[in-house]
Design an enzyme around this catalytic site. Structure first.
Site, PDB file in Angstrom:
ATOM      1  CD  GLN A  51      -0.038   5.688  -5.706  1.00  0.00           C
ATOM      2  OE1 GLN A  51       0.819   5.055  -6.521  1.00  0.00           O
ATOM      3  NE2 GLN A  51       0.236   6.946  -5.565  1.00  0.00           N
ATOM      4  CD  GLU A  96       5.500  12.569  -4.833  1.00  0.00           C
ATOM      5  OE1 GLU A  96       5.391  11.585  -6.025  1.00  0.00           O
ATOM      6  OE2 GLU A  96       5.346  11.910  -3.930  1.00  0.00           O
ATOM      7  CG  LEU A 132      -1.749   1.175   1.513  1.00  0.00           C
ATOM      8  CD1 LEU A 132      -2.960   0.780   2.292  1.00  0.00           C
ATOM      9  CD2 LEU A 132      -0.965   2.225   2.490  1.00  0.00           C
ATOM     10  CG  ASN A 133       2.187   3.769  -2.687  1.00  0.00           C
ATOM     11  OD1 ASN A 133       1.664   2.874  -3.269  1.00  0.00           O
ATOM     12  ND2 ASN A 133       2.459   4.985  -3.608  1.00  0.00           N
ATOM     13  CG  ASP A 134       1.017   8.534  -2.201  1.00  0.00           C
ATOM     14  OD1 ASP A 134       2.167   7.677  -1.805  1.00  0.00           O
ATOM     15  OD2 ASP A 134       1.221   9.400  -2.947  1.00  0.00           O
ATOM     16  CB  SER A 166      -1.370  10.094  -5.744  1.00  0.00           C
ATOM     17  OG  SER A 166      -0.520   9.477  -5.226  1.00  0.00           O
ATOM     18  CG  ASP A 191       0.578  13.160  -6.865  1.00  0.00           C
ATOM     19  OD1 ASP A 191       0.562  12.113  -7.597  1.00  0.00           O
ATOM     20  OD2 ASP A 191       1.532  13.672  -6.435  1.00  0.00           O
TER      21      ASP A 191
END
Length: 503
Positions: free
Chosen positions: A64, A228, A46-48, A107, A171
């Protein structure tokens, strides 16, 4: 004519995600380090957080998701909750199966349309065999409250980048002002410095490049090599009553400055007013969190009532994946959702109310070792209280089978955290944050959810987030004075609770 060619690997990518889930999900949720209260991936990385939104009593979170990590086929996955504690980790919402996102669905944000349609704006990443990169801003729609998802026929909405910017252009955060819609996009100039640009649209389909946002604080114009996850919301200052713009963004490539900017990448905010393409900065760039892992915070669309707004962040940092949890085939999680409010130009953060419902605190006292017996050997627990620190600091020491693993020293002037004794200390084991105004009493609220630790000091004026991989199942929590003895005389009040049902 719009090109809707599929990624040649589309079926392979979809089949691989399903296979990874079937093979490893049972091992993931059996890991003692897997959280009970935080949103974490069912498998993989998992990220953003993306597309956070609140509608009709339901909180929706997209994030994500790389189910075949270390493979970089990045999806958006969808989860939802009614209390921000119990999450239904539903399905993959956006997959990298079209030509314009074949190397990852990066993102973005969610905008709730007038008819209730979820509009998910995201960046499609394309990497060419010759090493060049392309970037596209795209849209996915859900007209049935995120049961199904459909690509917009208008994709890509924005192709490539304006002159002067590299393909590190991503993003999109979509918002409305005075009947016009805008998208903030984080980017990198061709001189390899970070920037934020603005697009406008009358209908969220046709976008016009307006230009780059300029900041009255010249330091921001030269922050790092990439900015970001830009966002902007309006909050009323609870002390002054004035309405202010709060802009969130994440610089990459900043150097450490004393206590500040000690993580690999930073997440912070500024306060002031955005007028056109000019931001008048009143509160300079301030880190959201004084801890180790906190990045890409995003506001839940629909949660801002003008006085407060709900956020969640990635409880992780890019390029820091060598964690003990990968032995069980999962990485990272989201922070527990937090309400942010503005007081005299500074954001205060408090955990969402669902935490009180899931873990109602009960009054406690220390035993003759300074130990809180009520949370002993618990994997998930919470400790809260008020301390008299006029005569010296108080330390909250969390022990495991090898001794003190994580310590928190709270004094009139600062909070110092040290996770030297844990299994994960990447990017440094210690952090310090000096108080703006010293105080003889300090409040704290500490949540430990398996391998996730979040600390709120002085009603959330300071927060500390850090991954906490302990040794074994032994846990103790002691509250000690400067001499290492029980801090009975310095505890004004103390409450604690452990989670009865951890799974």
């Amino acid at each position: 004519m719009v090109n809707h060619q599929m990624n040649p690997r589309a079926q392979e990518i979809l089949d691989g995600a399903d296979a990874s889930y079937r093979m490893y999900h049972t091992a993931v949720i059996a890991d003692p380090d897997y959280p009970a209260l935080h949103l974490a991936p069912p498998v993989g990385r998992l990220n953003d957080p993306n597309g956070l939104v609140y509608k009709d009593g339901v909180y929706h979170a997209f994030y994500q998701y790389a189910p075949e990590h270390p493979g970089r086929d990045i999806f958006w996955r969808h989860a939802q909750s009614t209390d921000l504690v119990h999450w239904d980790n539903h399905r993959n919402a956006i997959a990298p199966i079209y030509w314009y996102d074949r190397n990852g669905c990066y993102s973005g944000s969610c905008f709730l349309a007038e008819d209730g349609t979820f509009e998910l704006f995201y960046t499609g990443n394309v990497k060419n065999p010759d090493g060049t990169r392309e970037t596209y801003q795209n849209l996915v729609l859900s007209q049935d409250d995120c049961k199904t998802f459909e690509r917009s026929a208008d994709n890509p909405l924005i192709s490539g980048t304006p002159a002067g910017y590299t393909p590190h252009f991503r993003d999109p955060y979509v918002f409305e002002r005075a009947g016009m819609f805008y998208a903030m996009i984080g980017t990198q100039r061709e001189d390899l410095t970070g920037a934020v640009v603005l697009y406008s649209s009358p209908n969220r389909r046709n976008w016009k490049f307006e230009g780059e946002i300029d900041f009255s604080d010249p330091a921001i114009n030269a922050y790092g090599y990439m900015l970001e996850c830009p966002q902007i919301i309006e909050l009323q200052d609870q002390i002054t009553g004035q309405k202010k713009d709060v802009m969130l963004f994440c610089p990459q490539g900043m150097s450490a400055d004393g206590e500040r900017f000690n993580n690999k990448y930073q997440a912070g905010y500024i306060v002031g007013h955005l007028n056109g393409l000019y931001f008048e900065v009143e509160t300079p760039f301030t880190e959201f969190d004084a801890g180790f892992e906190f990045y890409a915070p995003q506001v839940f669309h629909g949660s801002n009532d003008g006085n407060r707004a709900l956020i969640a962040a990635w409880f992780g940092i890019s390029d820091q994946d060598e964690m003990p949890s990968w032995d069980h085939r999962w990485l990272h999680l989201l922070t527990f959702p937090r309400w942010i409010s503005l007081r005299e130009g500074k954001l205060f953060q408090q955990p969402a109310e669902g935490l009180n419902q899931a873990m109602p605190l009960e009054m406690q006292s220390l035993d003759h070792h300074g130990t809180i017996e009520a949370v002993e050997d618990s994997r998930v627990f919470r400790v809260s209280g008020e301390l008299d620190v006029e005569t010296g600091p108080v330390t909250i020491a969390i022990g495991d089978q090898r001794g003190v693993a994580f310590s928190i020293e709270i004094s009139a002037h600062a909070v110092k955290v040290d996770r030297t004794g844990t299994k994960y200390t990447v990017w440094g084991p210690q952090r310090t944050r000096t108080a703006t105004v010293p105080s003889s009493t300090k409040t704290f609220d500490l949540l430990v959810d398996a391998s996730a630790l979040e600390l709120f000091i002085d009603e959330g004026e300071t927060t500390v987030s850090g991954r906490s991989f302990f040794h074994g199942t032994r846990r103790t929590v002691q509250v000690l004075n400067a001499a290492g003895e029980p801090a009975v005389e310095q505890v004004i009040h103390l409450s604690a609770v452990k989670l009865a049902e951890e799974r």
